[in-house]
Enzyme design. Structure first.
Site, PDB file in Angstrom:
ATOM      1  CG  HIS A  38      -0.910  52.040 -23.580  1.00  0.00           C
ATOM      2  ND1 HIS A  38      -0.232  51.068 -22.850  1.00  0.00           N
ATOM      3  CD2 HIS A  38      -1.535  52.849 -22.950  1.00  0.00           C
ATOM      4  CE1 HIS A  38      -0.584  51.764 -21.493  1.00  0.00           C
ATOM      5  NE2 HIS A  38      -1.195  52.914 -21.537  1.00  0.00           N
ATOM      6  N   GLY A  39      -0.544  48.667 -25.321  1.00  0.00           N
ATOM      7  CA  GLY A  39       0.263  47.336 -24.999  1.00  0.00           C
ATOM      8  C   GLY A  39       0.484  47.778 -23.521  1.00  0.00           C
ATOM      9  N   GLY A  51       0.331  57.137 -15.780  1.00  0.00           N
ATOM     10  CA  GLY A  51       0.002  58.607 -16.340  1.00  0.00           C
ATOM     11  C   GLY A  51       0.554  59.129 -17.345  1.00  0.00           C
ATOM     12  NE  ARG A  87       1.068  54.449 -21.165  1.00  0.00           N
ATOM     13  CZ  ARG A  87       1.455  55.736 -20.524  1.00  0.00           C
ATOM     14  NH1 ARG A  87       2.521  56.243 -20.450  1.00  0.00           N
ATOM     15  NH2 ARG A  87       0.401  56.437 -19.966  1.00  0.00           N
ATOM     16  CD  GLU A 111      -4.312  57.620 -18.467  1.00  0.00           C
ATOM     17  OE1 GLU A 111      -5.411  58.312 -18.637  1.00  0.00           O
ATOM     18  OE2 GLU A 111      -4.555  56.157 -18.233  1.00  0.00           O
ATOM     19  NE  ARG A 138     -14.306  59.004   1.366  1.00  0.00           N
ATOM     20  CZ  ARG A 138     -13.182  59.179   2.089  1.00  0.00           C
ATOM     21  NH1 ARG A 138     -12.580  58.402   2.993  1.00  0.00           N
ATOM     22  NH2 ARG A 138     -12.887  60.526   2.377  1.00  0.00           N
TER      23      ARG A 138
END
Length: 243
Positions: A38-39, A51, A87, A111, A138
């Site tokens: 998305h933008g 998120g 979004r 997301e 990590r």
């Protein structure tokens, strides 16, 4: 002594027919998926984890969505799919207008939930959760941020969604608008890349850049990654690429 003639002579055996060549089984038609992040949103402009938080696009994000729509208008798309977050849906609107397609919403393309990281920068997380943030950096697949979604589960739901989309669109071209981390985890799952390496192997996706994936019989091939729309061809050249 003369041989006795057989009053019922047996007919000569007919020659065996020439074997006919068997036609090779047809390979399943490939679906071509164009994955677009998305933008830009306000939080992305500030480098904050977004998120599942439903944050709107910035003016620049709206411009990026328009640029994606211009590309989509010449890309001979057959379908348009989007994440349910606003979004992504807002980013898909210009493409819907230029193609005349109606965007289908796929809930499994939302997301990841980043837990305590939602709305925060990495620098802020290093101060508030230093050990957890170090473990995440990590190995982000084994050590999601506190309260966040398991990346393996997200990769599974997202990969299953893309395979469903591809299976429903053999021989077709589909634009899928969703999210940075989800797409990278899904690509790892589909391409056999360790999900713990997604941040290193697949650098972050640019807003509204396009990644092209060909799916044939449930198997994925990566044709291009993170290409700005101005550099993305509109014709279907992928079908002629040898592998």
């Amino acid at each position: 002594m003369n041989p006795v003639s057989d009053p019922h002579p047996h007919p000569s055996p007919s020659p065996s027919p020439e074997p006919t060549a068997r036609s090779a089984p047809q390979a399943p038609a490939a679906a071509t998926l164009f994955l677009a992040r998305h933008g830009e949103t306000v939080w992305h402009a500030e480098n904050r984890y977004t998120g599942v938080s439903d944050i709107g696009l910035t003016p620049r994000g709206l411009e990026q969505a328009g640029e994606l729509g211009v590309w989509a208008g010449g890309a001979r798309l057959d379908a348009l799919v989007t994440s349910p977050l606003s979004r992504a849906r807002r980013t898909a609107e210009p493409a819907a207008r230029t193609t005349g397609l109606t965007a289908a919403v796929e809930p499994e393309l939302t997301e990841l939930d980043f837990g305590v990281a939602e709305g925060r920068t990495l620098a802020e997380l290093r101060l508030s959760h230093p050990r957890e943030t170090a473990a995440f950096l990590r190995d982000p697949a084994a050590h999601p941020l506190p309260g966040g979604e398991d990346p393996g589960a997200a990769a599974g739901r997202g990969a299953a969604a893309l395979l469903r989309i591809a299976a429903a669109a053999p021989g077709r071209r589909v634009l899928v608008v969703a999210h940075n981390t989800l797409f990278r985890l899904v690509l790892c799952r589909l391409l056999g890349i360790p999900e713990s390496s997604y941040r290193r192997v697949l650098p972050g996706l640019r807003n509204c850049a396009v990644t092209e994936v060909r799916v044939t019989g449930g198997q994925a091939a990566l044709l291009s990654y993170n290409v700005p729309t101005e550099n993305m061809p509109t014709e279907n050249v992928s079908a002629e690429r040898p592998f």
